[in-house]
Each structure stands twice: as structure tokens, then as C-alpha cells.
Design a protein around this motif. Structure first.
Motif, PDB file in Angstrom:
ATOM      1  N   LEU A 135      38.318  46.766  34.707  1.00  0.00           N
ATOM      2  CA  LEU A 135      37.845  45.402  34.834  1.00  0.00           C
ATOM      3  C   LEU A 135      36.183  45.114  34.260  1.00  0.00           C
ATOM      4  CD1 LEU A 135      39.308  44.379  38.163  1.00  0.00           C
ATOM      5  CD2 LEU A 135      40.136  43.650  35.835  1.00  0.00           C
ATOM      6  N   GLN A 172      40.922  40.171  33.354  1.00  0.00           N
ATOM      7  CA  GLN A 172      40.070  39.880  34.655  1.00  0.00           C
ATOM      8  C   GLN A 172      40.917  38.671  35.631  1.00  0.00           C
ATOM      9  OE1 GLN A 172      38.900  40.809  31.694  1.00  0.00           O
ATOM     10  NE2 GLN A 172      37.304  42.293  32.210  1.00  0.00           N
ATOM     11  N   ASP A 173      41.464  37.832  34.903  1.00  0.00           N
ATOM     12  CA  ASP A 173      42.128  36.906  35.550  1.00  0.00           C
ATOM     13  C   ASP A 173      43.319  37.280  35.973  1.00  0.00           C
ATOM     14  OD1 ASP A 173      39.833  34.968  34.985  1.00  0.00           O
ATOM     15  OD2 ASP A 173      40.841  34.301  32.982  1.00  0.00           O
ATOM     16  N   LYS A 174      44.094  37.958  35.217  1.00  0.00           N
ATOM     17  CA  LYS A 174      45.432  38.199  35.471  1.00  0.00           C
ATOM     18  C   LYS A 174      45.220  39.199  36.980  1.00  0.00           C
ATOM     19  CE  LYS A 174      49.487  40.920  34.273  1.00  0.00           C
ATOM     20  NZ  LYS A 174      50.376  42.102  33.442  1.00  0.00           N
ATOM     21  N   TRP A 175      44.399  40.093  36.997  1.00  0.00           N
ATOM     22  CA  TRP A 175      44.035  40.948  37.968  1.00  0.00           C
ATOM     23  C   TRP A 175      43.161  40.488  39.284  1.00  0.00           C
ATOM     24  CZ3 TRP A 175      43.810  46.806  36.149  1.00  0.00           C
ATOM     25  CH2 TRP A 175      44.889  47.062  35.575  1.00  0.00           C
ATOM     26  N   ALA A 176      43.028  39.209  39.323  1.00  0.00           N
ATOM     27  CA  ALA A 176      41.920  38.704  40.202  1.00  0.00           C
ATOM     28  C   ALA A 176      42.576  38.767  41.519  1.00  0.00           C
ATOM     29  CB  ALA A 176      41.819  37.195  39.933  1.00  0.00           C
ATOM     30  N   ASP A 177      43.797  38.885  41.898  1.00  0.00           N
ATOM     31  CA  ASP A 177      44.137  38.954  43.354  1.00  0.00           C
ATOM     32  C   ASP A 177      44.868  40.471  43.393  1.00  0.00           C
ATOM     33  OD1 ASP A 177      43.560  36.535  43.952  1.00  0.00           O
ATOM     34  OD2 ASP A 177      45.525  35.597  43.038  1.00  0.00           O
ATOM     35  N   LYS A 208      37.449  42.804  47.640  1.00  0.00           N
ATOM     36  CA  LYS A 208      38.593  43.268  46.886  1.00  0.00           C
ATOM     37  C   LYS A 208      39.853  42.690  47.546  1.00  0.00           C
ATOM     38  CE  LYS A 208      40.258  47.080  44.084  1.00  0.00           C
ATOM     39  NZ  LYS A 208      39.853  48.542  43.644  1.00  0.00           N
TER      40      LYS A 208
END
Ligand code: N01
Length: 538
Positions: free
Chosen positions: A395, A408-413, A506
Motif C-alpha cells: 500500500l 489502496q481503494d480495493k484493499w481499504a477494508d 487496520k
């Protein structure tokens, strides 16, 4: 750096760009450049090879995995000739090994050191990745392999007053190149994970005074470090293939005889004899995996192990109040720790345990630390506060994939990825030991995944394919599989970096496949055999 990317007309500058020059990145470079004959180059923000072993130079740093499985298998000559001095070799020796591998295979000339990849952008029109570096360079590559490390991006908590501390303040994993003089110094170590306990064991004999700042106690088993056992040495030298097969056919690739026996199948005295033997032989993974087969899945079995370790802590530490504070109360379901002399250190007059639960850390001051109950004057504060594991380093690179989707958006959660090697929406981008890899020791599985990725790249090039991309449905299915299996283990309900609980803010979730290496290999090999099922090939 003798060879560098040159513009090649309409062709990309590189066939393969490899980010990271640790265990995974070095082997990826060797595989792509030396074996597949591709134009491949590496990038690393360190000044030398080694990855985690370049940065972690703190006193006491060594592997907690046996050297027999903590080395490459691809170079049989080095297996025969490289002499590990100990079962758990120290950091300088691991770094020397990686340098020797890099030199033998002439890898350094193809690595851009002190060069950080800051941005990766997928160029839809040309089906290429555009890479930008911190040096203002840009280049293109058909494939990118991110070998950026599972435990590399540091977790540095926001301690009030940290900027005012007048002594030396260091994170263990960003250790300065110049040695720090610890002789007779007042030192605090914050954190008691693998790093913290190694530091404590190493610094206790030389510190003027050592303050061990503990938030959550952990179960520490002796390492009993010494030479690699003769039986293993013999096996490796006479029949490395069968040794390697035994290791890779195991669930965890830690070189441990994994027990299948349920803990409750023995009566208490017999069970404790098994624990006693494992305690005497040493090794964290041997204790967790070699004693009984259900310690990490059955609360009842787990308690038999934790009761045993707590009894050892109470026996070893003279001051019973200190001993009680060192006794964990949660499950034995984090990565298991081992060190020699850890609990014994608390019997020294120059070592003080600071229990941050009873006496919380308020701030750093110009002269040391202030807790709720006291002021501690210090020369050095060492942060052994761990890592933003699995996702941190990915990231940090601004990564823009198909249709402008940002990683960064795809892995935000939480991360979304397939078998630790690819993520949907980001074609021709591979990860080594990325999220949802198997829960194993790394170097041999790094090699395994690089070989698998090499097979896919070879296939793509032979077929004249421009793009390979994992399908979202396959990724979703794999994550669901990982979650289902993890929920059956005690790791899921125990806070640690394994589930993201160690970094404030996180997303807490499973990021690993706990179904075992043999099962993982069976599945991913089936993907390849089926013509890379689950991948869109264009
Ligand atoms: O990190 P960790 P690590 N205030 O996350 C504490 C590998 N490794 O660097 O438990 C106070 O395990 C935190 O407390 P808590 C290995 O895989 C390998 O030690 O969150 N304390 C914990 O005690 C290992 O598992 C080797 O309550 C704070 C510690 O910091 C992995 O790296 C050597 C805090 C972090 O422990 C990670 O180990 C070293 C805060 N605000 C590491 N924040 C070798 O094999 C965190 N902590 C050589």
C-alpha cells in the motif's frame, strides 16, 4: 549496477520488474533473468541485498526458524558448501548468505539499489506497467513481481512526545548502520514479540539498566540454539531431495515433525512429559506443532500447553510478582516465540519489567519515558512494536490497475488476493508471499511461488499473450476458503499481526491460508495444470 533498462522501441523497457531484493526478490531475479532469459531487473530502497535481513540489525537478531529450511533449495552446490554455524543463525550470517547467493549468481548488477518504486500504473493501451521511482525515473515492464516482504513495513505507534526525546530512539527493523553503544546505558525496549524478546536476551548482559515495557505477555519457549542436529545435516547432505520433499509435504514447512496426536489423548503426566521433552529440545515451532496436533484448534488442548509454559515461567523467574506479570492469559495462538535466556533475564538486578497494563505509558519526555506511576530516565528507547504485516509495503506503492482502480481503494477494508500471488483488476502483477499465502516458513515457499509465477509467465510468453489476470470470482472463492479455515483455529480469536489486530485502525481479518502447504500446493498446481484456470488470458 552495470546493466540498466534501455528504451527498446515499442517494446517495454523490461520484461519483468522485480520489487524487493530479499529472499523472494533475489530468487525471482535469478529465475527470470538467469533461467528464463528474460530482461529482468530488481529495485530496492536499501543500499544492498537482504530485504528484512538488511534492515533488521538489532542486537540478538536471528532466525527463529531452523537454518535447514531457512535457505534456498535451488542451488544444490550451496546447500553442500554453505556452513550455517547455528540452528538459528544470527542476522549477519543470514545477510552474508544472501550476499553470497547474489554474488554467485551475479544478481547485483541487475538491481537498482536505493531506488524505491513509488507508483505503478497499468497502461491499458499497451498492456504494460509504468513504474515511477523516487529518483524521478520512469520505465515500463510487461510483468511486475512484488517481493516486498510480509513483515517489513514498520508499525510505529504515535507515542506523545517522541520528537522531544533527547536520547537515541530507534525502531528495531530500521536499525542504524552505525552500531549503538549499549555498554552501561539505560535502555527501554517497548514491545515483547519476537523482536522484543531477542533484544531483551541480548541486551540484559550489557545494559546499565534495561526496562522491558510489556503490554501483552507472550509464551516464550527456549531456543536451545546450537549446531544444526547431525541427523538433519546428514539427511541434507546425503539426500537433499527427500529432505526437501519431507519439508514441502508438511503443513507448515518449518522442518518440524508435525504431531497428529490430540493433546487430550494422553493423561496429564504423559502429556507433560511430551511438553517437557519439547521444552528441553527447544524451538517455538517444534513446541507448538511437534507436541500435539490440536493446540491451535482446540481451546482445551491449548490450555494444557499454556498451563505448562506458565508453570515454567513461575519456576524460572525468582520474583513471583514479576513472574505472574510475565504469564500470558490468552491462547497460545500467535506465531510461537523462542529465545534463550529471556525469562532468566528478569532475575538480573539490572532488568525491570514495566507492565504497561498496570502502569500505562503516558509519553516520551526529553529524558526518557513517563508512565502513569513513574518517570524513567533513559539513554536509548528501542521500539520493538512490529509491522504492518501482509499489506503495508504494497500500500506504500500507489498502484493503479485496470479502469483506474487503485489498490489502496480495493484493499481499504483488508486485502483481496488469490493464493498469495495475484489480485484481480491488476493484470500481469504478481506478489510473492502476498496476502492469502499459506501459513508457512518463507524462503522455500518464496521459491515455490516464484517457480509457479515463472510457469505462468513462460506460458503467457509462449502463447503470445499480453495479459494474465486472476478472475474476481476465483479470488472471492479463495478468500472465503481462507476465512472458513481460519475461523476453525484459535489464531482467529487471538490478537496479533496475523489478523491485523496489532495496527490501530487496520481492518481485522484473515490474511492467510491455514489449510497447510501440501493442500495449497495441490490446489495451485491444479490451477496451472488446467491451463491456468481462474486466470483470464488475453
Ligand atoms: O512484532 P509483534 P515483532 N505500546 O507484532 C507491542 C517476525 N520476526 O517485530 O501484543 C506498547 O509480534 C505489542 O504489544 P501487544 C516474526 O514472524 C522474526 O516482535 O500488541 N506496546 C507487541 O508486544 C514475528 O512474529 C524474527 O499488546 C506496543 C510488540 O509491540 C514478527 O516478525 C525476529 C504498542 C510487537 O510484537 C513480528 O514480530 C523478529 C504500543 N503502542 C521478528 N504497539 C526472526 O525470526 C505494539 N506494541 C529473527
Amino acid at each position: 549496477m552495470q546493466q540498466s533498462a534501455s528504451h527498446r522501441g515499442n517494446s517495454p523497457d523490461l520484461d519483468v520488474a522485480i520489487i524487493g531484493a530479499g529472499f523472494a526478490g533475489l530468487y525471482a531475479l535469478h529465475k527470470m533473468r538467469n533461467e528464463l532469459g528474460l530482461l529482468a531487473e530488481g529495485f530496492d530502497d536499501a543500499a544492498g541485498v537482504g530485504g528484512t535481513w538488511y534492515w533488521n540489525r538489532y542486537p540478538g537478531c536471528r532466525t527463529d526458524t531452523q537454518a535447514s529450511v531457512y535457505s534456498y533449495s535451488f542451488d544444490r552446490e550451496m546447500i553442500d558448501t554453505w556452513q550455517w554455524s547455528e540452528r538459528y543463525p544470527p542476522q549477519p550470517e543470514v545477510l552474508a548468505y544472501l550476499n553470497a547467493v547474489a554474488d554467485k549468481h551475479d544478481l547485483k548488477r541487475s538491481i537498482h539499489f536505493e531506488t524505491r518504486i513509488e507508483k505503478l500504473t497499468w497502461d491499458e493501451a499497451s498492456s504494460l506497467w509504468r513504474l515511477s521511482t523516487n529518483r524521478g525515473e520512469s520505465l515500463s515492464a510487461r510483468f511486475v513481481i512484488e517481493a516486498v516482504g510480509l513483515l517489513s513495513s514498520t508499525n510505529i505507534p504515535d507515542f506523545p512526545g517522541a520528537d522531544r526525546f533527547g536520547g537515541a530512539l530507534v525502531h528495531a527493523a530500521r536499525w542504524p548502520q552505525d552500531p549503538i553503544d549499549f555498554e552501561n546505558k539505560r535502555i527501554a525496549v517497548i514491545g515483547t514479540g519476537s523482536t522484543g524478546i531477542q533484544l531483551v536476551s541480548a541486551l540484559a548482559p550489557k545494559a546499565g539498566h534495561l526496562f522491558v515495557c510489556q503490554r501483552t505477555p507472550q509464551y516464550v519457549v527456549p531456543a536451545r540454539n546450537g549446531p544444526i542436529p547431525e541427523k538433519i545435516r546428514q539427511w541434507m547432505s546425503t539426500s537433499y531431495d527427500s529432505f526437501h520433499k519431507w519439508v514441502m509435504d508438511s503443513a507448515t514447512v518449518f522442518g518440524v515433525d508435525e504431531s497428529q496426536t490430540p493433546a487430550m489423548s494422553l493423561v496429564e503426566d504423559d502429556r507433560n512429559l511430551v511438553y517437557e521433552r519439547a521444552w528441553d529440545e527447544g524451538g517455538g515451532f517444534a513446541f507448538m506443532l511437534g507436541t500435539f496436533g490440536d493446540l491451535t484448534v482446540s481451546a482445551e488442548a491449548n490450555k494444557t500447553a499454556t498451563d505448562f509454559i506458565r508453570s515454567k515461567i513461575m519456576e524460572t523467574v525468582d520474583d513471583s510478582q514479576v513472574a505472574r506479570k510475565l504469564c500470558p492469559t490468552d491462547y497460545y495462538a500467535k506465531r510461537p516465540l523462542c529465545a534463550d535466556g529471556y525469562y532468566e533475564a528478569f532475575n538480573q538486578p539490572n532488568v525491570t519489567l514495566v507492565d504497561l497494563n498496570e502502569d500505562p505509558l503516558i509519553e516520551m519526555t526529553p529524558t526518557g519515558l513517563r508512565t502513569a506511576n513513574c518517570e524513567i530516565a533513559l539513554d536509548v528507547i528501542i521500539l520493538a512494536t512490529g509491522f504492518d504485516a501482509f499489506t503495508g509495503n504494497y500500500l506504500k506503492i500507489e498502484t493503479v490497475g485496470r479502469n483506474g482502480e487503485r489498490l489502496q481503494d480495493k484493499w481499504a477494508d483488508g486485502p483481496r488476493a488469490f493464493m498469495g500471488v495475484a489480485t484481480a483488476g491488476f493484470p500481469n502483477l504478481f506478489t510473492v508471499f502476498g496476502p492469502f499465502s499459506p501459513f508457512t516458513s518463507q524462503p522455500l515457499v518464496d521459491e515455490y511461488q516464484v517457480d509457479w509465477i515463472a510457469g505462468l509467465i513462460r506460458h503467457a510468453m509462449a502463447q503470445g499473450l499480453n495479459e494474465v489476470e486472476v478472475e474476481r470470482a476465483a479470488e472471492d472463492g479463495w478468500i472465503e476458503t481462507c476465512e472458513t479455515i481460519a475461523e476453525q483455529t484459535l489464531f482467529a480469536v487471538t490478537n496479533s499481526w496475523i489478523n491485523g489486530a496489532n495496527v490501530p485502525g487496520k481492518a481485522r481479518r484473515t490474511m492467510i491460508y491455514m489449510g497447510g502447504m501440501a493442500s495449497y500446493a495441490g490446489i495451485i498446481e491444479e490451477v496451472a495444470r488446467g491451463g491456468y484456470l481462474s486466470f483470464r488470458l488475453a
